[in-house]
Design an enzyme around this catalytic site. Structure first.
Site, mmCIF file in Angstrom:
data_model
loop_
_atom_site.group_PDB
_atom_site.id
_atom_site.type_symbol
_atom_site.label_atom_id
_atom_site.label_comp_id
_atom_site.label_asym_id
_atom_site.label_seq_id
_atom_site.Cartn_x
_atom_site.Cartn_y
_atom_site.Cartn_z
ATOM 1 N N HIS A 97 89.519 69.786 53.890
ATOM 2 C CA HIS A 97 90.118 69.944 55.219
ATOM 3 C C HIS A 97 90.529 71.391 55.482
ATOM 4 O O HIS A 97 90.663 71.801 56.639
ATOM 5 C CB HIS A 97 91.287 68.972 55.420
ATOM 6 N N ASP A 233 88.728 65.577 48.466
ATOM 7 C CA ASP A 233 89.129 66.611 49.422
ATOM 8 C C ASP A 233 88.983 68.008 48.815
ATOM 9 O O ASP A 233 89.961 68.652 48.451
ATOM 10 C CB ASP A 233 90.577 66.358 49.862
ATOM 11 N N SER A 665 98.182 72.788 50.750
ATOM 12 C CA SER A 665 96.842 72.207 50.720
ATOM 13 C C SER A 665 95.890 73.167 50.006
ATOM 14 O O SER A 665 95.784 74.331 50.368
ATOM 15 C CB SER A 665 96.343 71.960 52.143
#
Length: 730
Positions: A97, A233, A665
């Protein structure tokens, strides 16, 4: 009143050190799983506790300016995520992402890297990404004394800020002189302490690999912020440098960057209780704010922003399901607004469950009692809470007007396209030079293909109608722009009928019309522009906010920051035995804890890991986000996991009690030996309120098990040559 609201700076540095030392004398006040710690200070304040929890290395292995260490392999990716270097040839891994916008920009119907993934099978196939940068910290220094030199308690806020700015400029200039580096100074502890950060910024970063969305975004928004997760991810990029290994603009002649350090990768796996460390760039937290802030966010701002985003997401998903091209065009847009949208919902639930507002109010009552027990404290801190109450009462109304209007003006691409010509219009209207006008036109024409690439008129029309309707419903009339009020009256509230005509005629609803309009733009077309509804509405909202909202909003925010600075110092004096960590502010931090499951609710306990079996259980070919690729199902059926399995099962994700937030992240998750075991990407629903209130029983960070990433690269993608670059540790 003035002196009571001024920051007490004179002995703040000594006070901070004293509080840290007292915290270690009184261990009963520690919550070992909470905190985002400054790497420079790990040796002084954290390393002993980290080693007690299982860490086997030294503080200098984490942060050092004298030798290669972990900090040299951790980078800020694109300014909003973290990444880490995993090979001696500049290969880096971050979240899928985090790389989503690059993946989407490179995608077309012919080359749908969202649906099918992308894997460069050689360095020549790696894709450049204009404007993408990665930043590596060279060093950080405590510069509090220099920044606050000349600041006194008697100064006004404006005087204080002016001196601080004048002190910071030479600090930065001195730090980067002759180095080619960049630098900034950032406040900590609400402005009671300041650190200098010296960085190296790389500008040639190429996309190397990304799994298809059915792996890299498996479960999408349905599973987002929810444990257990089964999302691969991750995405891979490579840093390029010039022949001297220094940052350079993109060039075919650049070569892979040779890092001074990269992470070895562990194949040993994880188990409950193992030590973990997250090293990254957390964005923003608000752990020490008053109850008034939490109440504003939870009960006033977020519910209405959630409401308008719910409608935006509904429209995008409906349109994306109809058309593969729209799915590509709106993939990053939809995910971008949905991420915070869902987080805010979980945050509200978490704050309710923990009674955060009530707990803060109880704390504030005790704080006020303590203040009133001393005349000296009353003089310094006596008006903090009453000032907070008054300021937030006005601030929250303005903030809602500002943020909601931004959601409206950002809700349809036509507003953005219309706003893009404002500079050209002003040049023509004010008699700008022919060269300046020509340059402005050329820039707009040149940018048109990228502007309109991810635009679909029918989808945008539906978004325009929705935000126009909601704008007039969810904001008090006094915060609506006059242009909107006039337009609503003109169409009698029937935005749908009006939109049909606007999208057929406006130059901002079609790329060809836009280019033609810009190319021919001159004094004779100014009136036409000023009559275009998209331009009138976009410009009207911008002008209205500037004239009626933003000036006062900035002033009140400055008052709040001043109060925060004083309140932070007061809290540290009030709780001398507490170990304070600074709020996150997008600078490099260390969080540490252990692999740990948790009890979610009555009779529901979550284990600390997930496996490929869970992906197969969720497989649903009728839903894009759950349509497991056939090749992955075949690898599962044959159990062809290579060296990456654990006990015959393919691990996917795990959770631990590290304190993380947005910006983390892509952060490396590191084991006790300093080896990479995972890539952080999310938090659990029950603990998502940790930006304001960390719950040690339920706050968990969710990470991709690095072995699943290796398995996908090797067995699924067949890009084993990338594995050969890495240092794997059995």
């Amino acid at each position: 009143m003035k002196s009571s609201l001024m920051n007490t700076n004179s002995n703040i540095k000594k006070m901070l050190v004293l509080f840290f030392l007292l915290a270690y004398i009184i261990p009963g006040n520690l919550r070992a799983d909470e905190g985002m710690w400054i790497p420079l200070l790990i040796e002084k304040y954290n390393i002993k506790l980290m080693q007690e929890k299982g860490f086997r290395l030294s503080a200098e292995d984490i942060y050092s300016i004298n030798k290669a260490c972990m900090k040299d392999a951790v980078l800020s990716f694109g300014g909003g995520c973290t990444g880490e270097i995993i090979s001696g040839e500049g290969l880096l891994i971050t979240n899928h992402h985090c790389g989503r916008s690059m993946i989407q920009k490179h995608s077309t119907l012919e080359h749908d890297y969202i649906a099918n993934g992308f894997w460069a099978m050689s360095k020549q196939e790696e894709l450049p990404n204009p404007n993408l940068t990665v930043t590596i910290l060279k060093r950080m220094d405590d510069v509090t004394d220099r920044v606050l030199k000349g600041v006194t308690d008697q100064m006004t806020r404006e005087e204080r800020e002016k001196i601080i700015r004048s002190n910071i400029d030479p600090i930065i200039a001195e730090a980067i002189n002759g180095t080619g580096y960049s630098a900034f100074v950032r406040p900590f502890y609400m402005g009671n302490q300041y650190f200098l950060f010296v960085n190296e910024v790389f500008r040639d970063v190429r996309m190397v690999g990304a799994p298809p969305a059915a792996i890299g975004n498996f479960g999408s928004e349905t599973d987002n912020w929810i444990w257990p997760r089964h999302t691969g991810d991750f995405s891979l990029f490579r840093i390029y440098a010039n022949k001297d290994n220094k940052p350079a603009d993109y060039s075919p002649d650049n070569i892979p960057y040779k890092p001074v350090y990269f992470f070895p990768i562990s194949l040993k796996g994880v188990k409950e209780g193992d030590f973990t460390m997250v090293f990254g760039y957390p964005g923003t937290t608000y752990e020490y704010v008053p109850s008034y802030y939490v109440d504003m966010v939870k009960n006033y701002i977020n519910p209405k922003i959630i409401d308008i985003r719910t409608e935006k997401i509904r429209i995008m998903e409906e349109q994306m399901a109809k058309d593969p091209l729209v799915r590509i065009q709106y993939y990053a847009k939809k995910s971008g607004i949905a991420n915070a949208w869902k987080k805010w919902q979980g945050e509200i639930l978490g704050l309710d469950k923990m009674n955060t507002i009530g707990q803060k109010q109880d704390y504030e009552a005790g704080f006020i009692k303590w203040v009133n027990e001393s005349e000296t404290r009353k003089a310094k801190y006596g008006e903090i809470m009453s000032s907070y109450e008054k300021t937030y009462s006005a601030f929250k109304e303005l903030l809602l007007a500002n943020n909601y209007t931004a959601e409206v003006s950002g809700g349809a691409d036509v507003f953005r396209f219309a706003s893009s010509v404002k500079t050209l219009m002003e040049l023509v209207e004010t008699g700008g030079s022919d060269d300046a006008i020509k340059q402005a036109k050329e820039q707009l024409v040149k940018s048109a293909p990228s502007m309109f690439k991810d635009y679909n008129p029918e989808t945008d029309k539906k978004l325009f109608i929705a935000v126009m309707e909601l704008y007039g419903v969810n904001l008090d009339a006094k915060w609506l722009s006059p242009q909107y009020i006039s337009y609503k009256a003109e169409v009698k509230g029937n935005f749908s009928s009006s939109a049909e005509k606007l999208y057929l005629k406006s130059p901002f609803a079609d790329e060809k019309r836009f280019v033609e309009f810009v190319t021919k733009f001159g004094k004779s077309t100014i009136n036409a522009l000023k009559k275009d509804k998209f331009y009138v509405l976009a410009n009207g909202m911008s002008v209205f906010l500037a004239a009626n909202v933003q000036g006062e909003l900035i002033r009140l925010n400055s008052d709040i920051q001043n109060l925060n600075r004083l309140y932070m110092a007061a809290q540290m004096e009030y709780e001398k035995g507490k170990l304070f960590y600074p709020d996150a502010n997008s600078t490099l931090r260390v969080a540490y804890g252990n692999i740990k499951g948790y009890k979610a609710r009555d009779a529901v306990y979550y284990e600390s890991y997930s496996t490929l079996e869970g992906i197969i259980e969720k497989d649903n070919p009728d839903i894009f986000d759950y349509d497991v690729p056939e090749k992955l199902k075949e690898l599962y059926r044959t159990k062809d996991y290579g060296r990456y399995a654990q006990g015959g099962r393919m691990p996917v994700c795990f959770i631990a009690d590290n304190h993380t937030t947005g910006g983390n992240s892509g952060s490396p998750v590191i084991n006790a030996e300093g080896q990479l075991i995972g890539v952080n990407f999310d938090r659990d629903w029950e603990g998502v309120a940790s930006d304001m209130d960390f719950n040690p029983d339920q706050s968990r960070n969710i990470s991709l098990d690095i072995r699943y990433a290796l398995f996908i690269i090797d067995k699924f993608a067949g890009a084993g040559y990338l594995i050969n670059e890495m240092k794997l540790v059995d």
